[in-house]
Design a protein around this motif. Structure first.
Motif, PDB file in Angstrom:
ATOM      1  N   ALA A  27    -101.781 -46.424   5.619  1.00 31.03           N
ATOM      2  CA  ALA A  27    -103.019 -45.458   6.751  1.00 31.03           C
ATOM      3  C   ALA A  27    -102.995 -44.505   6.341  1.00 31.03           C
ATOM      4  CB  ALA A  27    -103.336 -46.092   8.167  1.00 31.03           C
ATOM      5  N   ALA A  28    -102.032 -43.159   6.514  1.00 31.18           N
ATOM      6  CA  ALA A  28    -101.829 -41.960   6.363  1.00 31.18           C
ATOM      7  C   ALA A  28    -102.892 -42.072   4.823  1.00 31.18           C
ATOM      8  CB  ALA A  28    -100.562 -41.503   6.249  1.00 31.18           C
ATOM      9  N   GLY A  29    -101.915 -42.439   4.346  1.00 30.97           N
ATOM     10  CA  GLY A  29    -102.269 -41.729   2.892  1.00 30.97           C
ATOM     11  C   GLY A  29    -103.469 -42.296   2.096  1.00 30.97           C
ATOM     12  N   LYS A  87    -106.171 -39.610   1.315  1.00 30.41           N
ATOM     13  CA  LYS A  87    -106.879 -39.398  -0.108  1.00 30.41           C
ATOM     14  C   LYS A  87    -108.357 -39.235  -0.142  1.00 30.41           C
ATOM     15  CE  LYS A  87    -104.148 -42.346  -2.679  1.00 30.41           C
ATOM     16  NZ  LYS A  87    -103.637 -43.188  -3.160  1.00 30.41           N
ATOM     17  N   VAL A  88    -109.328 -40.084   1.015  1.00 31.10           N
ATOM     18  CA  VAL A  88    -110.526 -39.873   1.528  1.00 31.10           C
ATOM     19  C   VAL A  88    -110.623 -38.264   2.100  1.00 31.10           C
ATOM     20  CG1 VAL A  88    -111.927 -40.510   2.816  1.00 31.10           C
ATOM     21  CG2 VAL A  88    -110.329 -42.243   1.781  1.00 31.10           C
ATOM     22  N   GLU A 141    -108.526 -35.128   1.361  1.00 29.02           N
ATOM     23  CA  GLU A 141    -108.639 -34.159   0.573  1.00 29.02           C
ATOM     24  C   GLU A 141    -109.920 -33.329   0.243  1.00 29.02           C
ATOM     25  OE1 GLU A 141    -105.338 -33.762  -2.478  1.00 29.02           O
ATOM     26  OE2 GLU A 141    -104.787 -35.235  -1.452  1.00 29.02           O
ATOM     27  N   PRO A 142    -110.560 -35.021  -1.001  1.00 24.44           N
ATOM     28  CA  PRO A 142    -111.742 -33.851  -1.601  1.00 24.44           C
ATOM     29  C   PRO A 142    -112.810 -33.345  -0.461  1.00 24.44           C
ATOM     30  CG  PRO A 142    -110.822 -36.436  -2.399  1.00 24.44           C
ATOM     31  CD  PRO A 142    -110.676 -36.189  -0.839  1.00 24.44           C
ATOM     32  N   LEU A 143    -112.770 -33.844   0.861  1.00 22.07           N
ATOM     33  CA  LEU A 143    -113.891 -33.474   1.677  1.00 22.07           C
ATOM     34  C   LEU A 143    -113.678 -32.172   1.689  1.00 22.07           C
ATOM     35  CD1 LEU A 143    -116.101 -33.977   3.057  1.00 22.07           C
ATOM     36  CD2 LEU A 143    -114.980 -34.719   4.860  1.00 22.07           C
ATOM     37  N   LEU A 144    -112.176 -31.422   2.133  1.00 16.75           N
ATOM     38  CA  LEU A 144    -111.226 -30.560   2.647  1.00 16.75           C
ATOM     39  C   LEU A 144    -111.160 -29.854   1.487  1.00 16.75           C
ATOM     40  CD1 LEU A 144    -108.347 -31.347   4.754  1.00 16.75           C
ATOM     41  CD2 LEU A 144    -110.113 -30.397   5.613  1.00 16.75           C
ATOM     42  N   ARG A 145    -111.199 -30.035  -0.372  1.00 15.24           N
ATOM     43  CA  ARG A 145    -111.313 -29.622  -1.433  1.00 15.24           C
ATOM     44  C   ARG A 145    -112.895 -29.325  -1.194  1.00 15.24           C
ATOM     45  NH1 ARG A 145    -109.990 -33.171  -4.912  1.00 15.24           N
ATOM     46  NH2 ARG A 145    -107.957 -32.968  -4.358  1.00 15.24           N
ATOM     47  N   ALA A 146    -113.989 -30.092  -1.060  1.00 15.53           N
ATOM     48  CA  ALA A 146    -115.338 -29.742  -1.474  1.00 15.53           C
ATOM     49  C   ALA A 146    -115.744 -28.435  -0.829  1.00 15.53           C
ATOM     50  CB  ALA A 146    -116.482 -30.920  -0.997  1.00 15.53           C
ATOM     51  N   VAL A 147    -115.167 -28.835   1.035  1.00 19.09           N
ATOM     52  CA  VAL A 147    -115.604 -27.522   2.163  1.00 19.09           C
ATOM     53  C   VAL A 147    -115.218 -26.226   1.685  1.00 19.09           C
ATOM     54  CG1 VAL A 147    -115.369 -27.148   4.175  1.00 19.09           C
ATOM     55  CG2 VAL A 147    -116.255 -29.186   4.286  1.00 19.09           C
ATOM     56  N   ARG A 148    -113.859 -26.234   0.946  1.00 23.12           N
ATOM     57  CA  ARG A 148    -113.847 -25.026   0.733  1.00 23.12           C
ATOM     58  C   ARG A 148    -114.361 -24.361  -0.215  1.00 23.12           C
ATOM     59  NH1 ARG A 148    -107.694 -27.702   0.781  1.00 23.12           N
ATOM     60  NH2 ARG A 148    -107.547 -27.227   2.888  1.00 23.12           N
TER      61      ARG A 148
END
Length: 149
Positions: free
Chosen positions: A22-24, A28-29, A31-38
């Motif tokens: 679940a943590a993985g 995975k969900v 991380e791309p969202l944080l990258r997009a925000v950054r």
């Protein structure tokens, strides 16, 4: 108390395989969202920087234009004095030119002050008055409805 309850209560219990999965998945969900925000924040910073540089350049060019306008105004005053000096003594030509420029300056100053007084403080008086009227009508309406009911 069952042994599973006791195992969950220990502070050094190892996470189960399911918890790790679940943590993985969450990572995975997210991380791309944080990258997009950054990336969006970095893009916004670059855009704001470019706009600020453009505004700075615009302000500098506008300042230069004002300096040239003042120089042009001085040249115009000299030209008017020379033209009037053709038909009047030099002192009269200069005096008339100064008087006309002083009158224009005074008129512009008074009109400008009126505009400033109308705009300062920036309080939306008409909107406040309309809101007060709406509130008074709204407070009157329920009492009318209650009297009918």
């Amino acid at each position: 108390m069952s042994s599973t309850d006791h195992d969950d209560a220990t502070p050094h219990a190892r996470p189960s395989f399911r918890d790790g999965m679940a943590a993985g998945l969450v990572q995975k969900v997210v991380e791309p969202l944080l990258r997009a925000v950054r990336e969006e924040i970095a893009s916004a910073r670059r855009e704001i920087g470019a706009r600020a540089r453009s505004a700075r350049t615009g302000l500098l060019l506008t300042g230069a234009a004002v300096a040239f306008a003042l120089t042009t105004l001085v040249a115009l005053a000299g030209f008017v004095v020379v033209l009037l000096a053709l038909v009047l003594p030099l002192w009269a030509a200069a005096g008339i030119t100064v008087a006309v420029f002083a009158i224009v300056t005074a008129v512009l100053f008074v009109v400008g002050l009126r505009g400033i007084r109308r705009g300062v403080p920036p309080v939306p008086k008409d909107t406040i008055q309309a809101a007060k009227q709406r509130v008074s009508h709204a407070s009157d309406a329920p009492s009318d409805g209650a009297a009918r009911g």
